[in-house]
Design an enzyme around this catalytic site. Structure first.
Site, PDB file in Angstrom:
ATOM      1  CB  CYS A  15      36.581  43.625  28.569  1.00 60.44           C
ATOM      2  SG  CYS A  15      37.712  44.981  28.418  1.00 60.44           S
ATOM      3  CE  LYS A  42      45.518  38.934  32.394  1.00 58.92           C
ATOM      4  NZ  LYS A  42      46.208  39.816  32.848  1.00 58.92           N
ATOM      5  CB  VAL A  55      41.359  42.674  26.838  1.00 57.55           C
ATOM      6  CG1 VAL A  55      42.184  40.889  26.315  1.00 57.55           C
ATOM      7  CG2 VAL A  55      40.607  42.422  27.722  1.00 57.55           C
ATOM      8  CB  SER A  69      40.296  50.763  24.149  1.00 59.19           C
ATOM      9  OG  SER A  69      40.067  51.980  25.386  1.00 59.19           O
TER      10      SER A  69
END
Length: 239
Positions: A15, A42, A55, A69
């Protein structure tokens, strides 16, 4: 370590948004644990605590869960001086806007890499070229986006140049052609130690496997390369 401030990052290995966070955490030398999950499988505990079921998330202590993020990166920056974000409100707002710009480039770059449709591949290539030209205008004669010093906005772009550097030998087009300033910028970012430690050791292998297994346009353009010894040796970073 006080358990109230223990940091646990939950991530998916390839990712790019997780790579952003890992890059900042490595740059700031913060202590943390990491848990990897499979994005298509997941675990229940993750679904329960991740508001968007995406995520990365950062678990602080046993109760606080940060998601997105950019929010995680700014938090890490705030608790580990010297800060990489500017204090000036206008510059800070401009940088946050460029965080979103990097997210759009990453989203479209990964679609470009993993698409199986030729027409979409061409359209994404054109979109990326246009956005990279804009980035070149931002840089002008600067080493980094805001000048000579590295800032948090630069670390947002690390995943872009990591993957471009990795795939440079096999891209059927040079989307950074005639963009010398941007090429130099990418080299500056990928040469940072945190750009190397901020990705998992098997990142390149996982990316190559994904490109092959999906029978992408990129794979079909050069299957011999993907199946040849050069791919298995993984020489993308001059190792």
């Amino acid at each position: 370590m006080d358990k109230r401030f223990k940091h646990t990052l939950v991530a998916f290995k390839i990712c790019p948004y997780c790579m952003k966070v890992l890059t900042v955490m490595c740059h700031k030398n913060i202590k943390f644990e990491i848990k990897f999950i499979e994005i298509h499988n997941k675990p229940d505990w993750f679904i329960k605590i991740s508001p968007l079921e995406k995520v990365p998330i950062l678990i602080i202590g046993e109760e606080v869960v940060l998601f997105e993020s950019a929010a995680i990166m700014e938090y890490i920056d705030e608790i580990t001086p010297p800060k990489l974000m500017p204090d000036d409100p206008i510059q800070k707002a401009l940088d946050r806007a460029k965080f979103e710009y990097s997210n759009e480039i990453i989203k479209n770059l990964y679609q470009f890499i993993f698409t199986t449709e030729q027409e979409k591949f061409v359209k994404l290539k054109e979109w990326l070229i246009k956005r990279f030209q804009q980035m070149g205008e931002w840089l002008k004669d600067k080493k980094y986006v805001n000048g000579l010093e590295l800032s948090l906005v630069d670390l947002n772009f690390v995943p872009v140049f990591v993957v471009l550097n990795m795939l440079k030998p096999i891209l059927p087009c040079d989307i950074l052609k005639d963009q010398k300033r941007l090429q130099n910028y990418g080299e500056s970012l990928t040469s940072l130690s945190c750009a190397k430690t901020g990705r998992v050791p098997d990142y390149e292998f996982l990316m190559i496997d994904g490109i092959k297994n999906k029978n992408t346009v990129l794979f079909r353009s050069n299957p011999c390369y993907f199946n040849g010894p050069q791919a298995s040796r993984c020489l993308f970073f001059g190792k």
